[in-house]
Design a protein around this motif. Sequence first.
Motif, PDB file in Angstrom:
ATOM      1  N   ASP A   1      -3.467  -2.233  -6.613  1.00 14.84           N
ATOM      2  CA  ASP A   1      -2.968  -1.755  -4.813  1.00 14.84           C
ATOM      3  C   ASP A   1      -2.790  -3.441  -5.029  1.00 14.84           C
ATOM      4  OD1 ASP A   1      -2.414   1.031  -4.653  1.00 14.84           O
ATOM      5  OD2 ASP A   1      -4.309   0.851  -3.952  1.00 14.84           O
ATOM      6  N   TYR A   2      -2.849  -4.136  -3.527  1.00 13.46           N
ATOM      7  CA  TYR A   2      -2.652  -5.260  -2.327  1.00 13.46           C
ATOM      8  C   TYR A   2      -3.442  -4.697  -0.944  1.00 13.46           C
ATOM      9  CZ  TYR A   2       0.553  -6.984  -6.927  1.00 13.46           C
ATOM     10  OH  TYR A   2       0.417  -7.231  -7.707  1.00 13.46           O
ATOM     11  N   PHE A   3      -4.497  -5.706  -1.324  1.00 13.61           N
ATOM     12  CA  PHE A   3      -4.803  -5.331  -0.446  1.00 13.61           C
ATOM     13  C   PHE A   3      -5.002  -6.723   0.813  1.00 13.61           C
ATOM     14  CE2 PHE A   3      -7.703  -4.153  -4.136  1.00 13.61           C
ATOM     15  CZ  PHE A   3      -7.616  -2.921  -3.733  1.00 13.61           C
ATOM     16  N   GLY A   4      -4.873  -6.345   1.918  1.00 13.43           N
ATOM     17  CA  GLY A   4      -5.302  -7.134   3.391  1.00 13.43           C
ATOM     18  C   GLY A   4      -4.270  -6.725   4.415  1.00 13.43           C
TER      19      GLY A   4
ATOM     20  N   THR B   1      -4.647  -2.793   4.334  1.00 10.62           N
ATOM     21  CA  THR B   1      -5.208  -2.169   2.433  1.00 10.62           C
ATOM     22  C   THR B   1      -6.424  -2.600   2.811  1.00 10.62           C
ATOM     23  OG1 THR B   1      -2.754  -2.364   1.414  1.00 10.62           O
ATOM     24  CG2 THR B   1      -4.956  -1.488   0.728  1.00 10.62           C
ATOM     25  N   CYS B   2      -7.300  -1.346   2.561  1.00  8.68           N
ATOM     26  CA  CYS B   2      -9.162  -1.681   2.745  1.00  8.68           C
ATOM     27  C   CYS B   2      -9.025  -1.237   1.194  1.00  8.68           C
ATOM     28  CB  CYS B   2      -9.554  -0.483   3.619  1.00  8.68           C
ATOM     29  SG  CYS B   2      -9.353  -1.099   4.798  1.00  8.68           S
ATOM     30  N   PHE B   3     -10.524  -2.431   0.940  1.00  6.54           N
ATOM     31  CA  PHE B   3     -11.055  -1.725  -0.477  1.00  6.54           C
ATOM     32  C   PHE B   3     -11.882  -0.522  -0.247  1.00  6.54           C
ATOM     33  CE2 PHE B   3     -13.691  -2.957  -3.428  1.00  6.54           C
ATOM     34  CZ  PHE B   3     -13.404  -2.471  -4.599  1.00  6.54           C
ATOM     35  N   ILE B   4     -11.931   0.361  -1.218  1.00  7.48           N
ATOM     36  CA  ILE B   4     -12.544   1.748  -0.726  1.00  7.48           C
ATOM     37  C   ILE B   4     -12.574   1.621  -2.503  1.00  7.48           C
ATOM     38  CG2 ILE B   4     -13.015   3.919  -0.393  1.00  7.48           C
ATOM     39  CD1 ILE B   4     -12.636   2.264   1.902  1.00  7.48           C
ATOM     40  N   GLU B   5     -13.976   1.174  -3.035  1.00  8.31           N
ATOM     41  CA  GLU B   5     -14.659   0.960  -3.967  1.00  8.31           C
ATOM     42  C   GLU B   5     -14.925   2.688  -4.536  1.00  8.31           C
ATOM     43  OE1 GLU B   5     -17.310  -1.611  -7.252  1.00  8.31           O
ATOM     44  OE2 GLU B   5     -18.109  -0.826  -4.969  1.00  8.31           O
ATOM     45  N   ASN B   6     -14.218   2.623  -5.906  1.00  6.76           N
ATOM     46  CA  ASN B   6     -13.963   3.917  -6.210  1.00  6.76           C
ATOM     47  C   ASN B   6     -13.674   5.517  -5.135  1.00  6.76           C
ATOM     48  OD1 ASN B   6     -14.454   2.865  -8.756  1.00  6.76           O
ATOM     49  ND2 ASN B   6     -17.108   2.894  -8.439  1.00  6.76           N
TER      50      ASN B   6
ATOM     51  N   ILE C   1      -7.215   2.907   1.095  1.00  7.26           N
ATOM     52  CA  ILE C   1      -6.719   3.402   2.499  1.00  7.26           C
ATOM     53  C   ILE C   1      -5.944   1.875   3.145  1.00  7.26           C
ATOM     54  CG2 ILE C   1      -7.444   4.337   4.471  1.00  7.26           C
ATOM     55  CD1 ILE C   1      -9.811   6.010   3.432  1.00  7.26           C
ATOM     56  N   LEU C   2      -4.603   2.927   3.518  1.00  8.20           N
ATOM     57  CA  LEU C   2      -3.967   1.666   4.264  1.00  8.20           C
ATOM     58  C   LEU C   2      -3.934   2.220   5.948  1.00  8.20           C
ATOM     59  CD1 LEU C   2      -2.285   1.351   1.196  1.00  8.20           C
ATOM     60  CD2 LEU C   2      -0.478   0.536   3.272  1.00  8.20           C
ATOM     61  N   ILE C   3      -4.442   1.603   6.660  1.00  7.24           N
ATOM     62  CA  ILE C   3      -4.314   1.666   7.811  1.00  7.24           C
ATOM     63  C   ILE C   3      -2.835   1.428   8.535  1.00  7.24           C
ATOM     64  CG2 ILE C   3      -5.107   0.865  10.793  1.00  7.24           C
ATOM     65  CD1 ILE C   3      -7.650   0.515   8.600  1.00  7.24           C
TER      66      ILE C   3
END
Length: 403
Positions: A218-221, A233-238, A276-278
């Motif tokens: 995934d690509y974040f931010g 895109t939120c980083f949600i560890e595991n 998770i994407l907002i």
Amino acid sequence: MDTVAACGDVCRNVMCSAIPQNQHLHDQLIHSSKVISEHLLPSTTAYHEIWLNDLEEVKREGGPKKIKIGGDALVDAEPLYGPAYLPRKYKVVIALPPYNDVDVWAHDVGLIAIVENNEIVGYNVLVGGGMGTTHNNTKTYPRTGSMFGYVAYDKVHLVCEKIMLVQRDFGDRKNRKHARLKYTIDDMGVDVYKGKVEDLLGWKFEEPRPFRIDSNIDYFGWTKDENGNNHYTCFIENGRIEDTQEKPHKLGLKKIAQYMVKENVGEFRLTGNQHILISRIPDEHLSTIKSMLAEYKLDNLNYSQLRLSSSSCVAFPTCGLAMAEAERYLPVLVSKLEEELEKLGLRNDSVVMRMTGCPNGCARPWLAEVALVGKSYGFYNLMLGGSYIGDRVNKCFKTNIGW
């Protein structure tokens, strides 16, 4: 997502790429996902008999009646599944190049979208992927999907149906460890399986269209789509949403959800890599969402690329099949590795690393560049050599490595 046929020996929920950059293409992916899912739903009324009230009777009697469990069920006709359903579960995913955030080679059917002039014109079809194995049983193994060819956009649900029907008729119903489609296609041979699918379709697959996959992460931010809406895109560890002093993520996502409902904007998307994407946030609501992300520490992306690219299954204490830790230990292991990565100047180099508590492969470890598969508490098999784009099965480098 659909609660009908979400488990059991049927076609499970169909997953597509969460791609936020191009809303038009994402809408087309969602359309294909819904068409395939609804086309392959079981026809049985047993679900409704068990779980749903008779609405007319509720209205007539002025309140809910006792929910009926079993009882005088009719014998349903199942034109696709038949009386015995499938030998095992059946999974379909859709990827949009150059992204492979659904691990398209890992599933019974993997569809690779082919885009021309910003329109999805069809899909390359991969068949026979699967991850689960059993320790010390060499007859079980992971497998990547085999390329069958190209199919037009409006025919893809029929292709998924016919592939499923061949598995229904020829899959192993005596040994569930040998019942997945990956074993059926190896027993029959790729060309024979493909030929039977084409016989049912009444036409042949076209030659696969060219495509390019760059990664399966995934690509974040933040990013903005062509309609001017914003996606984060939120980083949600595991994939674990929880409230801790350092990461009050659960409360934060609840507050964001309440705001989105109140203002009638946005949506959430879940990614195949547990994040998770907002999504679909208009510019006028952007500053509010950003402030909420910051308040609840959902905007923190100051992590090594190794951590951002890692994932695990839940393992202990949630899963009854777990043999070793995964979700609770992988962050600890990554922290240890980050110290060495800093010394080597590799903090910003993405490496796909996955950990599971058993060999069933829920985090798809068999396609990772580096993977640890639990053998017993505190011991793992170290797997190396998967590809960064997720199209190659790795190999066991060392067994029973301890913490």
